[in-house]
Design an enzyme around this catalytic site. Structure first.
Site, PDB file in Angstrom:
ATOM      1  N   SER A 106       0.832  -1.208   0.000  1.00  0.00           N
ATOM      2  CA  SER A 106       0.000   0.000   0.000  1.00  0.00           C
ATOM      3  C   SER A 106       0.863   1.254   0.000  1.00  0.00           C
ATOM      4  O   SER A 106       0.588   2.217  -0.733  1.00  0.00           O
ATOM      5  CB  SER A 106      -0.938   0.004   1.216  1.00  0.00           C
ATOM      6  OG  SER A 106      -1.841  -1.074   1.164  1.00  0.00           O
ATOM      7  N   LYS A 159      -7.451  -1.145  -5.232  1.00  0.00           N
ATOM      8  CA  LYS A 159      -7.198  -2.379  -4.478  1.00  0.00           C
ATOM      9  C   LYS A 159      -8.442  -3.224  -4.688  1.00  0.00           C
ATOM     10  O   LYS A 159      -9.402  -3.164  -3.907  1.00  0.00           O
ATOM     11  CB  LYS A 159      -6.955  -2.102  -2.996  1.00  0.00           C
ATOM     12  CG  LYS A 159      -6.784  -3.381  -2.180  1.00  0.00           C
ATOM     13  CD  LYS A 159      -5.542  -3.364  -1.343  1.00  0.00           C
ATOM     14  CE  LYS A 159      -5.360  -4.698  -0.625  1.00  0.00           C
ATOM     15  NZ  LYS A 159      -4.147  -4.767   0.171  1.00  0.00           N
ATOM     16  N   THR A 213      -9.245  -8.021   2.153  1.00  0.00           N
ATOM     17  CA  THR A 213      -9.781  -8.783   3.277  1.00  0.00           C
ATOM     18  C   THR A 213      -9.477  -8.026   4.570  1.00  0.00           C
ATOM     19  O   THR A 213      -8.706  -7.075   4.583  1.00  0.00           O
ATOM     20  CB  THR A 213      -9.186 -10.195   3.333  1.00  0.00           C
ATOM     21  OG1 THR A 213      -7.775 -10.109   3.546  1.00  0.00           O
ATOM     22  CG2 THR A 213      -9.454 -10.956   2.040  1.00  0.00           C
ATOM     23  N   GLY A 258      -1.817  -9.622  -0.263  1.00  0.00           N
ATOM     24  CA  GLY A 258      -0.790 -10.586   0.109  1.00  0.00           C
ATOM     25  C   GLY A 258       0.266 -10.737  -0.965  1.00  0.00           C
ATOM     26  O   GLY A 258       0.642  -9.777  -1.632  1.00  0.00           O
TER      27      GLY A 258
END
Length: 216
Positions: A16, A37, A41, A118
């Site tokens: 990020s 994005k 989650t 991830g």
């Protein structure tokens, strides 16, 4: 123009932060990028990373009136892989919808920045991974690596996956303050011997930006 897909060797490495720095740098170079994005989650209820991207784009007047729901196309509460998080909610990641919408955004971006969730092999479906999404988009991969002990192994595993698929990539080092001194001793000697250029986000952002623009 190809999209830039920002991934990393794992969670918490700095995707990020890197996406935000690239967004600012591209804007300063006269471009009109968008940063998305598409899957997040741990959004309970707000997708925090996507919100940061939207707020920065609004500040730079790059947002094109986009909503948070467009910046983050799918959100899940459980902080786990999208496949696990979706399964817990009785849902399934709609990959076709993601690809369709991302291709639409690509046409209105200069360029499109896509932050993954991830690392490269995080599952979106049981047998469909984050790297598959990037490959389907023909994206240029921006792989953010860590300077911590063990970072070399993590980076080489990710590079092996990219090279196996013959995907283009650029390596970016995001050093946390506590890693800066140890990196020079435990990791820098190895990276200096590698054929790939490793760009330091803290000191080579402008050169990194121009290199990425040339790659796409």
């Amino acid at each position: 123009m190809k999209p830039l897909f920002i991934s990393a060797t794992g969670t918490g490495v700095g995707k990020s932060y890197t996406t935000q720095k690239l967004l600012q740098s591209l804007h300063q170079s006269g471009r009109k990028p968008l940063a998305l994005k598409p899957i997040e989650t741990g959004a309970n209820p707000t997708p925090e990373d996507a919100l940061l991207h939207l707020q920065l784009m609004q500040k730079l007047q790059l947002d094109q009136g986009l909503s948070l729901e467009e910046i983050c196309l799918e959100r899940y509460k459980l902080p786990a892989s999208p496949w696990v998080s979706a399964k817990k909610e009785g849902r399934c990641v709609d990959v076709d919808h993601l690809l369709r919408r991302l291709l639409e955004f690509q046409k209105r971006s200069d360029p499109l920045l896509i932050e993954g969730a991830g690392g490269l092999l995080v599952p979106l479906l049981k047998e469909y991974f984050m790297i598959d999404l990037a490959e389907a988009l023909e994206a240029h991969m921006v792989l953010v690596i860590s300077g911590k002990l063990g970072g070399i192994n993590e980076a080489l595993l990710s590079l092996e996956a990219l090279q196996h698929r013959q995907m283009s990539y650029t390596l970016v080092l995001n050093l946390w303050e506590e890693e800066k001194r140890s990196f020079e001793e435990i990791s820098a000697p190895y990276w200096k011997e590698r054929p790939e250029r490793l760009f330091r986000l803290d000191s080579e952002l402008e050169e990194l930006t121009q290199t990425l623009l040339s790659a796409i």
